[in-house]
Design an enzyme around this catalytic site. Structure first.
Site, PDB file in Angstrom:
ATOM      1  N   GLY A   7      36.726  49.938  27.333  1.00  0.00           N
ATOM      2  CA  GLY A   7      35.123  49.737  26.688  1.00  0.00           C
ATOM      3  C   GLY A   7      35.508  49.332  25.456  1.00  0.00           C
ATOM      4  N   ALA A   8      34.585  48.373  24.951  1.00  0.00           N
ATOM      5  CA  ALA A   8      34.495  47.631  23.604  1.00  0.00           C
ATOM      6  C   ALA A   8      33.066  48.000  23.168  1.00  0.00           C
ATOM      7  CB  ALA A   8      34.811  46.746  23.660  1.00  0.00           C
ATOM      8  N   GLY A   9      32.855  49.061  23.622  1.00  0.00           N
ATOM      9  CA  GLY A   9      30.927  49.371  22.896  1.00  0.00           C
ATOM     10  C   GLY A   9      31.204  50.174  21.410  1.00  0.00           C
ATOM     11  N   GLY A  12      34.649  52.469  21.769  1.00  0.00           N
ATOM     12  CA  GLY A  12      35.962  52.310  22.034  1.00  0.00           C
ATOM     13  C   GLY A  12      36.060  50.468  20.454  1.00  0.00           C
ATOM     14  N   ASN A 102      31.626  63.121  26.250  1.00  0.00           N
ATOM     15  CA  ASN A 102      30.800  64.573  25.663  1.00  0.00           C
ATOM     16  C   ASN A 102      30.855  65.284  26.805  1.00  0.00           C
ATOM     17  OD1 ASN A 102      30.411  63.250  23.235  1.00  0.00           O
ATOM     18  ND2 ASN A 102      28.193  62.679  23.662  1.00  0.00           N
ATOM     19  N   LYS A 185      32.233  71.530  20.540  1.00  0.00           N
ATOM     20  CA  LYS A 185      31.909  69.009  20.428  1.00  0.00           C
ATOM     21  C   LYS A 185      30.526  70.140  21.909  1.00  0.00           C
ATOM     22  CE  LYS A 185      30.864  65.344  19.910  1.00  0.00           C
ATOM     23  NZ  LYS A 185      31.346  64.312  20.434  1.00  0.00           N
TER      24      LYS A 185
END
Length: 308
Positions: A7-9, A12, A102, A185
């Site tokens: 992912g490149a969102g 990421g 998460n 978390k």
């Protein structure tokens, strides 16, 4: 060390860009449309910690590449099954898989797919999004990625990973107790996403109301009770610690789930709130506020499906 960022969102793209900025060997596994867009206009990060514009190495699931030494997963929980299949060709015998999702249920899914040894622990704290132009906008002072062996050991491979993470203009932290970190978390994000999505409001106005403060406190206490019944590795009194944290945060803070709902996007209701409700019911722990949150989220999903 060859790294594959899935992912490149918002997540990421940001941490991958920071690693590239340092000079690390990072490739992004992306969908065809995202690949074409990045090839055309580059990968851009607008951040309070410094802007970046890069032309990274890109890979799609149909392309061939040798196995990577570490694969960093930044997908949403509802994308995990597909992501597991997408990365299979790039996983070798020595590959470490570092998930930043998460929640906690994804660990079992990854272990089932790739084996106990392959999966290390991880999480991140960051406020970032992808704008309408495809650029990553990072606004929070915190941009932290925490990782470690789930056994708590300081292995040679984790020390090697640390040597490649250190020196990045982002806070990469090696933890000796990543299991507890992930559960803490999980509690925090479940409460934060739940209360802001339920109330359709940033955190500040909710906690300013006595009734809102009670709702946050009660939800955290329910989560602690459910996790204690599950024998999760949490600190005693963690609900009180996290309430203090939520009361100290910027009043304008929204959860990523709330932002996704505002955009009409998918959410992780089953992975976060739903999983804990199931476990609470198994242990006969009462969680009425959590159930109220979950009802709101499932109604949103049902209405979203009807609108499609």
């Amino acid at each position: 060390m060859k790294m594959l960022m899935v992912g490149a969102g918002a997540i990421g793209g940001y941490f991958g860009a920071r690693l590239l900025e340092k000079g690390e060997d990072v490739t992004f596994l992306v969908r065809e449309g995202r690949k074409e867009k990045i090839e055309r206009q580059g990968l851009s990060v607008n951040s309070r910690h410094g802007d970046l514009h890069l032309q990274p190495a890109l890979l799609t699931k149909t392309m061939h590449a040798e196995p990577f030494e570490v694969i960093i997963l930044t997908t949403k929980a509802y994308q995990l099954e597909q992501a597991i299949e997408d990365i299979r060709p790039f996983v070798g015998e020595e590959t470490m898989i570092l998930p930043l999702l998460n929640g906690i249920a994804h660990i079992d899914q990854l272990v089932a797919a790739f084996g106990e040894e392959a999966v290390i622990g991880g999480l991140c704290f960051i406020e970032s999004t992808v704008d309408e132009d495809g650029e990553i906008v990072q606004t929070s002072p915190i941009h932290q990625l925490v990782y470690g062996e789930r056994s708590g050991e300081q292995t040679k491979r984790i020390e090697k990973l640390k040597s490649h993470f250190d020196g990045t203009i982002a806070d990469f932290v090696l933890s000796g107790n990543i299991n507890q970190d992930m559960w803490h978390k999980y509690m925090f994000i479940t409460a934060m996403s739940g209360i802001t999505s339920l109330m359709e409001s940033p955190l500040g106005p909710i906690r300013e109301l006595p009734s809102g403060q009670t709702a946050i406190k009660t939800l955290l206490e329910e989560l602690e009770a459910a996790m204690t019944a599950m024998e999760a590795p949490i600190k005693k009194g963690i609900a009180s610690i996290q309430l203090d944290k939520m009361n100290s945060m910027d009043a304008s803070m929204k959860s990523s789930m709330q932002r996704d709902m505002e955009k009409g996007q998918g959410i992780e209701a089953d992975h976060l709130q739903g999983y804990l409700i199931e476990k609470a019911h198994e242990a006969n722990v009462s969680v009425p506020v959590l159930e109220t949150v979950y009802t709101k989220l499932k109604l949103y999903e049902a209405n979203r499906n009807v609108a499609k």
